[in-house]
Enzyme design. Structure first.
Site, PDB file in Angstrom:
ATOM      1  N   TYR A 186      50.862  31.024  14.521  1.00  0.00           N
ATOM      2  CA  TYR A 186      50.757  30.117  13.369  1.00  0.00           C
ATOM      3  C   TYR A 186      52.118  29.466  13.092  1.00  0.00           C
ATOM      4  CZ  TYR A 186      49.822  28.775   8.470  1.00  0.00           C
ATOM      5  OH  TYR A 186      49.671  28.096   7.291  1.00  0.00           O
ATOM      6  N   ASP A 214      34.609  18.069   7.405  1.00  0.00           N
ATOM      7  CA  ASP A 214      34.807  19.504   7.631  1.00  0.00           C
ATOM      8  C   ASP A 214      33.926  19.913   8.813  1.00  0.00           C
ATOM      9  OD1 ASP A 214      36.002  21.988   5.727  1.00  0.00           O
ATOM     10  OD2 ASP A 214      34.457  22.569   7.170  1.00  0.00           O
TER      11      ASP A 214
HETATM   12  C1  VAH Z   1      48.720  32.270   5.364  1.00  0.00           C
HETATM   13  N1  VAH Z   1      48.135  31.346   3.185  1.00  0.00           N
HETATM   14  O1  VAH Z   1      48.842  33.344   4.801  1.00  0.00           O
HETATM   15  C2  VAH Z   1      48.657  31.017   4.498  1.00  0.00           C
HETATM   16  C3  VAH Z   1      50.036  30.442   4.339  1.00  0.00           C
HETATM   17  C4  VAH Z   1      52.344  30.923   3.622  1.00  0.00           C
HETATM   18  C5  VAH Z   1      51.029  31.480   3.849  1.00  0.00           C
HETATM   19  O2  VAH Z   1      50.468  29.857   5.497  1.00  0.00           O
HETATM   20  O3  VAH Z   1      48.652  32.180   6.564  1.00  0.00           O
END
Ligand code: VAH
Length: 310
Positions: free
Chosen positions: A135, A32
């Protein structure tokens, strides 16, 4: 032997414990970016340092990498370039080590790999993926990259698209679905919660024990049965904030929910599906969730109350 990156994040903290129970502490190498007390082998590692990742994998003669280190959706939207560097730089480094040392490979994708054009209800395993968050771009790219390393280099890569994960051991860090964890802590503390996600915003969710079992099941699955690899839709619960409140009120009638919507995280949530279809995972490696919303709520409230007492 298994090397885990992001070993002290929300998933890693509990996955390391499960892997130690299953395979023995000495066979789990926790890494980590944070220096953390750990009973078994531990190495501090920034996954953007590919050379060090390779050295650790070689030193401990691991045969598997479980790559969890990443920035989650809300944090990634605040620092998209850094998110690209960590989420994609770390992934390429981990895949290269898996290729060089012929390791089995796991990394999670997410419902965040879907976007506004994706069918929102019963989202198919194979469907359009045009996410509108950094993301999501990282997760779609990651899925394609992991499939590429499988088809081009024969690396045994496997992954799941996780829904929002709910747990009481380590807090999530900067996710959009974090409200579904916070609500339980606030219920115990204040018997009330103010949700930053609007009512009737449905997202897929899963209790951590089901998520961990899915990782182990997929990694131990017969490869000849896998038609897909990166990454399998898996979900257990499709719920909106008011569903969590109703479930909590079953055990705590006085619990109150109100709203103070955060436009940034609401926008991310609105771009994700309401409910994905997990059929492929069930058919190809026997995925089956065991916690529904009420069973999860009961356990979360009990475990958090017990933690507060310590
Ligand atoms: C997020 N917990 O909120 C993560 C995940 C599907 C949600 O990728 O970014």
């Amino acid at each position: 032997k298994i090397l885990v990156t992001g070993a002290f994040g929300q998933i890693g903290s509990e996955l390391v414990t499960k892997l130690c129970d299953l395979y023995g502490t000495e066979n789990v190498i926790a890494t980590d970016i944070k220096e953390v007390e750990h009973s078994g082998p531990f190495e501090q590692l920034d996954v953007t340092d590919g050379k060090r990742l390779f050295e650790i994998a070689k030193k401990y003669k691991v045969d598997t990498i479980m790559h969890l280190a990443a920035l989650l959706s809300a944090t990634a939207e605040k620092m998209p370039q850094k998110a690209w560097d960590i989420n994609m730089g770390g992934l390429v480094n981990a895949l290269e080590v898996a290729k060089e040392l012929d390791l089995q490979f796991f990394t999670p994708s997410s419902i965040g790999a879907f976007g506004p054009a994706t069918p929102k209800d019963n989202t198919p395993q194979d469907t359009i993926q045009r996410p509108t968050t950094m993301y999501g771009v990282n997760k779609v790219s990651g899925e394609l990259l992991c499939d590429y390393y499988y088809h081009r280099f024969g690396v045994d890569t496997r992954g799941v698209r996780f829904p929002g994960l709910i747990s009481y051991v380590a807090p999530p860090g900067g996710g959009t679905t974090d409200y579904a964890v916070e609500i339980y802590y606030e219920a115990i503390k204040n018997k009330a919660y103010t949700s930053y996600i609007a009512e009737r915003t449905y997202m897929d969710m899963m209790y951590m024990p089901d998520a961990l079992e899915a990782i182990v099941q997929l990694m131990e699955a017969d490869p000849s049965k896998l038609k897909h690899r990166n990454a399998f839709n898996i979900s257990a619960i499709s719920a909106a904030p008011e569903d969590f409140a109703k479930s909590i009120q079953t055990y705590m009638p006085e619990f109150q929910l109100d709203y103070d919507v955060d436009p940034a995280r609401q926008q991310i949530a609105d771009s994700w599906p309401n409910k994905i279809d997990s059929t492929a995972a069930t058919e190809e490696w026997g995925f089956k969730a065991t916690y529904d919303l009420d069973k999860m709520t009961k356990d979360m409230l009990e475990k958090i109350a017990a933690k507060q007492k310590k």
